[in-house]
Write a protein that holds these residues in place. Structure first.
Motif, PDB file in Angstrom:
ATOM      1  N   THR A 114      -8.461   5.906  -6.131  1.00  0.00           N
ATOM      2  CA  THR A 114      -7.043   6.256  -6.195  1.00  0.00           C
ATOM      3  C   THR A 114      -6.687   6.949  -7.519  1.00  0.00           C
ATOM      4  OG1 THR A 114      -6.572   4.389  -4.745  1.00  0.00           O
ATOM      5  CG2 THR A 114      -4.706   5.330  -5.942  1.00  0.00           C
ATOM      6  N   ASP A 137      -5.305   4.802   2.406  1.00  0.00           N
ATOM      7  CA  ASP A 137      -5.758   3.406   2.290  1.00  0.00           C
ATOM      8  C   ASP A 137      -4.609   2.533   2.765  1.00  0.00           C
ATOM      9  OD1 ASP A 137      -6.581   0.893   1.686  1.00  0.00           O
ATOM     10  OD2 ASP A 137      -6.902   1.239  -0.456  1.00  0.00           O
ATOM     11  N   ARG A 140      -4.288  -1.968   2.012  1.00  0.00           N
ATOM     12  CA  ARG A 140      -3.661  -2.618   0.866  1.00  0.00           C
ATOM     13  C   ARG A 140      -2.356  -1.898   0.606  1.00  0.00           C
ATOM     14  NH1 ARG A 140      -6.656  -2.987  -4.326  1.00  0.00           N
ATOM     15  NH2 ARG A 140      -7.009  -0.770  -3.979  1.00  0.00           N
TER      16      ARG A 140
HETATM   17 MG   LIG Z   1      -7.509   2.752  -4.108  1.00  0.00          MG
END
Ligand SMILES: [Mg+2]
Ligand SMILES: Nc1nc2c(ncn2[C@@H]2O[C@H](COP(=O)(O)OP(=O)(O)O)[C@@H](O)[C@H]2O)c(=O)[nH]1
Length: 445
Positions: A114, A137, A140
């Motif tokens: 990220t 993603d 999460r």
């Molecule tokens: Mg990440």
């Protein structure tokens, strides 16, 4: 970066340097030490074996042993092979001829995907591209927010749609990039703690629908050879085009950087060296090899010189020297400039080919610099301008005044004369890169 490896390699080469004349046995001994250093740095043992076979074959050759600076030749061979090990030519992140260029960032959880996505967006933006980040993603919730927060600092848009699966996000991301006239799509994907089938299948499905131009595997350099294993597993399933090696600012030992290319054939394209968004660099094998060996980093030196030197003063000095006006006065001014760059040992480290200066490098240190300066300061301006007036009694006075000995004063004067001779031969110093005049190396007592 790779401090412990660098220290061990330097120690091995220092021992060689002390020897002067080298025998085959000396070189083999050094190669053994290099071997230990590499294994301790967690470099793949097969890679180490092949690497050393190449180094040894080249380094015990007659050509090298008979050369004037065999120790430096050995270091040169090691550097050359290190660079070869890492691919030699820098491998770049390329752009598709038909936008948008699609770049996937894949890898295990916590490897740095990220943050790298945001760093890469920043880098591409600086290059005049218009990136769009895709937050894929979805497992999460915090991951999407993390990407948004980072991107907001860059003023780069993020695409995300609640409830969409990663494949849909990729497809919609492409549509969004068309709508916003964005030319690069950077897709941040989900990670797992370990490689698992579900993750691989998902990434495969994404790439099937939205083919990648670049699929970059993000691996944590601190995990050493694990990073190599991870790279091999991902490669079996995905069309990886390169590796991003992260966290090189930490205490990574070097194993990953030195093994990945040799074991997997995949080039390292980018490295990250910190948490800040500007801590992303193109990976350059030759520069990395030099850094590992504690050798030159002339670009950094130039940057440093531009920051610390008084340009006008330096240019004036260079002009005077060029016109043949080079006395102890100018010499002293030069020493003062050199000192501004920092401790001499550090400055020397940044100069590649310092080896060509051979033994001189060992003699130059800050302590002797202080003594030279003391001697020069104990002279009158007239004496510095016209060293010819320095008879025995003046030399004695200078030695006393500077807390040195007449021998040291004599040696300095003799070396200065030699330097002057060389200067006259060269007839003027040429300007260094980007307008920073080259500084000659001072003779040392
Ligand atoms: Mg990440
Ligand atoms: N010191 C350092 N930390 C990094 C670097 N790259 C990433 N990190 C940190 O590593 C952690 C995980 O990064 P993240 O991008 O969230 O990993 P992801 O799970 O693969 O997306 C974060 O705390 C980052 O700030 C780096 O080059 N140096």
């Amino acid at each position: 970066m790779f401090d412990s490896l660098s220290e061990k390699l330097e120690a091995a080469f220092r021992r060689l340097r002390r020897k002067g004349v080298l025998s085959e046995a000396d070189v083999r001994e050094a190669v053994r030490e290099v071997r230990l250093a590499l294994l301790e740095a967690d470099v793949n043992f097969k890679v180490v074996k092949e690497f050393l076979a190449k180094v040894e074959a080249r380094a015990v050759g007659q050509e090298i042993l008979a050369s004037l600076t065999p120790d430096q030749e050995v270091v040169r061979v090691v550097r050359d092979e290190l660079s070869e090990l890492m691919g030699r030519q820098p491998a770049r992140v390329t752009m598709a001829s038909n936008p948008p260029t699609v770049i996937y960032l894949v890898g295990l959880q916590g490897s740095g995907k990220t943050t790298t996505a945001a760093k890469l967006a920043r880098m591409l933006k600086d290059q005049g591209r218009l990136p769009l980040l895709v937050a894929a993603d979805i497992y999460r919730p915090a991951a999407v927010d993390q990407l948004r927060t980072l991107a907001s600092q860059l003023d780069v848009p993020v695409y995300y749609s609640e409830g969409a699966n990663p494949v849909e996000l990729a497809v919609q991301g492409v549509a969004q990039s068309r709508k916003l006239a964005r030319d690069v799509l950077i897709i941040d994907t989900a990670g797992r703690l370990h490689i698992d089938e579900g993750l691989m299948a998902e990434l495969e499905a994404m790439e099937k629908k939205v083919p990648a131009h670049e699929t970059l595997l993000v691996v944590d350099a601190m995990t050493g050879q694990d990073a190599v294993r991870v790279t091999e597993s991902f490669r079996q399933r995905l069309p990886l085009t390169g590796v991003v090696l992260t966290k090189l600012d930490g205490d990574a030992r070097g194993g990953a950087a030195l093994s990945i290319r040799a074991v997997t054939g995949l080039p390292i394209k980018l490295i990250t060296t910190g948490e800040k968004l500007d801590a992303l660099e193109a990976f350059q094998p030759e520069r990395m090899a030099s850094r590992i060996l504690g050798m030159g980093d002339v670009l950094s030196l130039i940057e440093k010189a531009e920051l610390s030197l008084d340009r006008a003063e330096t240019e004036d000095l260079a002009k005077r020297v060029e016109s043949g006006d080079f006395s102890l006065e100018e010499f002293r001014a030069m020493l003062q400039q050199v000192k501004r760059l920092g401790p001499l040992s550090k400055v020397m480290e940044m100069i590649p080919g310092m080896g060509a200066m051979g033994k001189l490098k060992n003699q130059i240190d800050d302590k002797s610099l202080v003594r030279v300066e003391a001697i020069l300061s104990s002279m009158t301006p007239l004496e510095r301008r016209r060293p010819k007036v320095l008879d025995g009694s003046r030399r004695l006075r200078i030695a006393r005044g500077s807390g040195t000995t007449v021998q040291e004063v004599n040696r300095l004067l003799k070396q200065f004369q030699e330097m002057q001779k060389v200067m006259r031969q060269v007839k003027g110093m040429r300007k260094g890169k980007r307008g920073v005049p080259k500084l000659p190396f001072p003779p040392m007592p």
